[in-house]
Design a protein around this motif. Sequence first.
Motif, PDB file in Angstrom:
ATOM      1  N   HIS A   1      36.348 -16.934  18.734  1.00 31.01           N
ATOM      2  CA  HIS A   1      36.443 -16.857  20.365  1.00 31.01           C
ATOM      3  C   HIS A   1      34.565 -18.347  20.245  1.00 31.01           C
ATOM      4  CE1 HIS A   1      37.312 -12.368  21.101  1.00 31.01           C
ATOM      5  NE2 HIS A   1      38.383 -12.938  20.525  1.00 31.01           N
ATOM      6  N   HIS A   2      33.888 -18.294  19.000  1.00 28.99           N
ATOM      7  CA  HIS A   2      32.991 -18.613  19.382  1.00 28.99           C
ATOM      8  C   HIS A   2      33.304 -20.299  18.542  1.00 28.99           C
ATOM      9  CE1 HIS A   2      31.169 -16.411  21.104  1.00 28.99           C
ATOM     10  NE2 HIS A   2      31.856 -15.228  20.404  1.00 28.99           N
TER      11      HIS A   2
ATOM     12  N   LEU B   1      34.143 -24.854  19.613  1.00 27.44           N
ATOM     13  CA  LEU B   1      33.097 -24.971  19.530  1.00 27.44           C
ATOM     14  C   LEU B   1      33.541 -26.785  18.243  1.00 27.44           C
ATOM     15  CD1 LEU B   1      30.298 -22.764  18.980  1.00 27.44           C
ATOM     16  CD2 LEU B   1      30.554 -24.489  20.958  1.00 27.44           C
TER      17      LEU B   1
ATOM     18  N   ILE C   1      25.862 -19.565  15.378  1.00 28.15           N
ATOM     19  CA  ILE C   1      26.287 -18.632  16.488  1.00 28.15           C
ATOM     20  C   ILE C   1      27.621 -17.772  15.514  1.00 28.15           C
ATOM     21  CG2 ILE C   1      28.739 -19.415  17.498  1.00 28.15           C
ATOM     22  CD1 ILE C   1      26.044 -20.636  18.568  1.00 28.15           C
TER      23      ILE C   1
ATOM     24  N   ARG D   1      31.294 -29.022  25.527  1.00 28.16           N
ATOM     25  CA  ARG D   1      30.065 -27.927  26.437  1.00 28.16           C
ATOM     26  C   ARG D   1      28.939 -28.044  25.469  1.00 28.16           C
ATOM     27  NH1 ARG D   1      33.003 -22.315  26.401  1.00 28.16           N
ATOM     28  NH2 ARG D   1      34.867 -22.712  25.729  1.00 28.16           N
ATOM     29  N   ARG D   2      28.145 -28.661  26.212  1.00 29.63           N
ATOM     30  CA  ARG D   2      26.732 -29.141  25.539  1.00 29.63           C
ATOM     31  C   ARG D   2      25.766 -27.625  25.204  1.00 29.63           C
ATOM     32  NH1 ARG D   2      22.734 -30.231  30.238  1.00 29.63           N
ATOM     33  NH2 ARG D   2      23.869 -28.617  31.549  1.00 29.63           N
ATOM     34  N   TRP D   3      25.733 -27.720  24.725  1.00 30.96           N
ATOM     35  CA  TRP D   3      24.314 -26.219  23.828  1.00 30.96           C
ATOM     36  C   TRP D   3      23.454 -26.442  24.414  1.00 30.96           C
ATOM     37  CZ3 TRP D   3      26.198 -24.139  19.282  1.00 30.96           C
ATOM     38  CH2 TRP D   3      27.290 -24.916  18.592  1.00 30.96           C
TER      39      TRP D   3
END
Lengths: 294, 427
Positions: free
Chosen positions: B328-329, B333, B311, B425-427
């Motif tokens: 942002h990522h 997560l 990611i 969140r789903r991966w």
Amino acid sequence: MTEATLNMAAAAPQTHKPAAGGREEFAHDITGTVGKPFLDGKDTKFFSRGVNVFYTGNKQAIFDVNVDIGRNEVIAMIGPSGCGKSTFLRCLNRMNDTIAGCRVTGDIRLDGEDIHGKEQDPVLLRARVGMVFQKPNPFPKSIYDNVAYGPRLHGLAANRAELDEIVESSLTKAGLFKEVKDRLQTPGTGLSGGQQQRLCIARTIAVSPEVILMDEPTSALDPIATATIEELIDELRQSFTICIVTHSMQQAARISQRTAYFHMGKLVEVNNTKTVFTNPQHQLTENYITGRFG
Amino acid sequence: MSTTITEKVRASLGKRYAREKRFRAYGFISIALSLMFLVLLMFNIFSKGLPAFSSTYIKLDVTLDAQTLGVTADATPEQLRTASYNSVVQKGVQALFPAVEERKQKKALKSLVSGDAQYELQRMVLADPKLIGTNQTVWVLADDDIDMFHKGYVDRTAPEADRRIKDFQLVWLDKLEAEGRIDSQFNTTFFTRGDSREPEQAGILSALMGSVYTMSLTLLFAFPLGVMAAIYLEEFAPKNNFWVDFIEVNINNLASVPSIIFGLLGLAVFIQIFGMPRSSPLVGSFVLTLMILPTIIIASRAALKSVPPSIREGALGIGASKTQSVFHHVVPLAMPGILTGTIIGMAHAVGESAPLLMVGMVAFIVDVPHGITDPATILPVQIYLWADSPERAFTERTSAAIIILLAFMILMNLLAIVLRKQFERRW
């Protein structure tokens, strides 16, 4: 081309020593790159001279790589695992900077600009030189947001309509738009592996890079998805320079104009793809493409 | 050949399945045991604590005449405030049992009702001075002993000397009961007042507000500090650097330091050196922040580490800067894991009393704190103080306070879990 390669592999005389323990045996053979690594200034996109990469503990990963990469060509980098082809690829957009303890020396130029120069910004460089990775890595966001991330980041769209247009054209170029146009707001991670990889390609071309680096983009995909991506690469060649690392010699033969063979961190041979696969000039290249090791 | 292998596998199957069954049984037993203890604990707390949510009231007929109150008809509010409501209550109680003459019994008669009764009348009169000169029927709070009797904690058959309620009082109470002058009502006092030496007037509000202030501030300080420290250490700090390793080792060590040490540190640094107000939620939250920071940092680092590097590379590969790729990522997560660490830290802090003893939050606080620098106490300390009090009525209030603490904790965790769900969140 594929058939030719396979036929050649089958017909190759079995006079060489078997491959067992062959790596050390052949290592001293590499004195310089054979074939045609240089384009003599004609339409050179990437220019690389004397590139060495060291990892932590002065472990050298690649040795003195000299090669030119032409504009709008697809160059395939092949070689056995651990030969440094991915490492070299990651030098081209300074992705190795993100690895702790990794050091790159040598001269790499993009359109004549030194990419390690003081005025060169790695963020800008990576916007110009996009990268697609081995494992599809869409962000856990919607399909739309995945593609729109780059343009948003760099402020490429003035308003929503322009952004919509960029997203649509990028997805179209990546050959994905038809499949996902009704579900742009669904998570990108919900797509199939091949679709995810095309989404990653769309994400990369949304920033309009000049070069796209692909690190084994199809190794996690099934043959049908692989074929789709290979067709895509052929189309993308019209507007981008593409460097692709691949483990599949057939793939290299199918999609590239030039092929570079790496062996134990050294660039052994660069030539027109056809020449490499039909008339390799170095013993190591021949051994590799005839399946003697790798 | 293949038949022997099949036979061997088959022979071992029985053993394998038996082991699996045994393992499942162990798991089941341990869960059943823990559940049993939990139920036992809950039953104990709730059966003891629930009665505290009601309290006993006695109906009095009082005459608010100016003469008894010692005020004139045109009294100022100040005069009304200091008027002799005590005499009015006394007359009202005596009116219930006119036959009582003896001095000692008269005193006992007065203590049927709580000391709060006169303030109840005061509040009524201050709110509406026209009440002076009228007859009123009011329900006033009963004394805690009467409350205990009415809730059935007094054994009538016990010898008189062993009872807090004597025989003559039993006669009175039976009479009140028969006249419908004694009744249980919802215990609003418990939720609207601070601590008191009189159990029937003691409330949880000051401790609850103290805990709310302290916990809010702790979250405010510990969450950003902990998360930022974790992000820096995990994403930006140079690897294999002596100072970074040194800091890491120290953070891990701090996680296992006894909490009272943090209290001593708070006393020495925040109160002695910086001169911050003693007993205040501000200092308490500083101490708790120090205490839970290691927990939050360690959990957040683990969460950040578990975000796949692909990611980060994906974001960097299209030209995001390091900071952008992280914020942002990576951080979104890692947020569920970071919040889990925060929940654990906060749950630890909300039940902690030892470090706060050192900064003076163990005080007997009657007033509800109105700010972060007001003297305050917190729920666990309030529980400790009540558990230590000799009055029978404090026993049920201790359990009631535990119920409030549990509810507070569940509410806090619920909030965090809802937040965490938002980020998952789903991966």
